[in-house]
Design an enzyme around this catalytic site. Sequence first.
Site, short mmCIF file in Angstrom:
data_model
loop_
_atom_site.label_atom_id
_atom_site.label_comp_id
_atom_site.label_asym_id
_atom_site.label_seq_id
_atom_site.Cartn_x
_atom_site.Cartn_y
_atom_site.Cartn_z
N HIS A 62 -7.63 -5.60 -0.30
CA HIS A 62 -6.46 -4.72 -0.43
C HIS A 62 -5.18 -5.50 -0.25
O HIS A 62 -4.94 -6.08 0.81
CB HIS A 62 -6.57 -3.61 0.61
N ASP A 108 -9.19 -4.30 -5.59
CA ASP A 108 -8.63 -3.51 -4.49
C ASP A 108 -9.40 -2.20 -4.34
O ASP A 108 -9.49 -1.41 -5.28
CB ASP A 108 -7.15 -3.21 -4.78
N SER A 112 0.82 -1.20 0.00
CA SER A 112 0.00 0.00 0.00
C SER A 112 0.86 1.27 0.00
O SER A 112 1.67 1.46 -0.91
CB SER A 112 -0.93 -0.05 1.21
#
Length: 526
Positions: free
Chosen positions: A494, A466, A244
């Site tokens: 995610h 996602d 991320s």
Amino acid sequence: MPRRSRPVIALLAVVLAMLTLTTGGCTLPAFAPDGADSPADPDGAPGAASTPGAAAQWTPCSSIPEKLVGRGAPGMTYECASVAVPRDWAEPDSGQTYDVAMIRIRSKSQKDRIGSLLINPGGPGGSGIDTAVYLSFGPTFGGLPTEITDKFDIVGFDPRGVGRSSPVKCISDVDQDASFAADPDPVSQAEFDRVAALNKKIADGCGQKYGDQLPHFSTEQAARDIDALRTAVGDSKLSYLGFSYGTLLGATYAQLFPRNVRALVLDGAVDPTESYVQGSESQAKGFERAFGNFTEWCRKTPAKCPISADPRGAVTDAMAKAESSPVPYSDGREATAGWIFVGLISSLYTETGWTSLAQAIDELQTGDAKGIMDLADQYAERTPAGTYSNLFDANLAVNCADTDQAPTVERVRQLQSEWRKKYPIFGAPLAMGMLPCTYWPGKRDPFPAGKATGAPPIVVVGTTGDPATPYENTADLAAMLGTGHVLTWEGEGHTAYPSTSCIVKAVDGYLIDLKVPQEGLRCPAK
């Protein structure tokens, strides 16, 4: 909430939900450090920081996994160290430093060691120390494959300002509660002004406490710290796994130190070429798409989804009713539209959260707020005592230091209206989420967005469903770096690694043998 009481596999589901979402006037990273620990010996004394450029001085710290999970992983040892880094890398000899904390996890069955694998979970504000601990429990619990732990020391670190690394703390628990509870889409000007005033109060408080230090919490400064950590652990080149926001941190490192890269896996890509407004809109689009996937799942599996007749209607109706008649919660709070929205976001980071969301909304309709508040508190890392870690403080400091493109209050108000039409549930809250940086008092230090010229191949992993880092970012980041190679997981939630055998095989082959995944490889959802 105490992590030790929760199963490791449940913890990992939270750990791997790792990017910033902005809403209700407060930034909401998906994963937070506990905040109470420091790199320590078994008695809890903080580890001493080494001087800049020196080798890390490791001391046993089994107390950290014991506090997080209740025990350490079988066959693993845990050691901690702290490394001093210049507060401002533009003035490295100023004598002012921050301490960056690390944990080193080593398998007792390790052989043919390659080096260290540095891990960052994202946020910004997530604890790499905590994440490394959770991942050390191995594939049975959704952690790292034994092939990786047998070849690498697993090194988690808390970036500057985060958790155990000279943490930023400038938002009161009362203001955190107020921010989460606030209307995520205030329509009237009076309500908008109240939310804006809370954001200004928070930003002003951080400015008063940290002043000229605020730009030092930027991503570029933290990326330069990583090179100091690489030296401290004794590696000639960096092996890195970033999730991320950790992809942005890794991409920044690759641009600054391309010839110091051995292998970078960037999972859940942030697109550095997007403006602040573009990035917020991308997230609004991503979460709307994920919510659409949730509603389709509800219709196909009605036995698991008690709101399957009209999932979107049930959620929007619950939020609308909460505007005037929020359901009381046992701890004295009320399940306002803001708290419901946080619970909604929490559930969409993993496909396993969909069942919890459906149940929580169904229970809310009958006057029971526990399910939705549990989801919200899990995401917010709010303890039963009403306290918070420094996750949100650090997240705000990093995000606002990084952007010199924050929109004006008037522009936020305009985008709130426009995005409400385009992205009915998530658009307006994502527009409101830009307000903190609008009011941020510190100078800015934007990260670079260009080629990693001279770097070896870098693997960029994307998940088609996602919500927080939309799949479209994957190819954009790979192209920007110039050496990026896309690996796709056709799944939900995610981040992708280590979700399926296909993804694991491709990533492990790259990290261990530097074998770049087949061009265009797409791994199935299951």
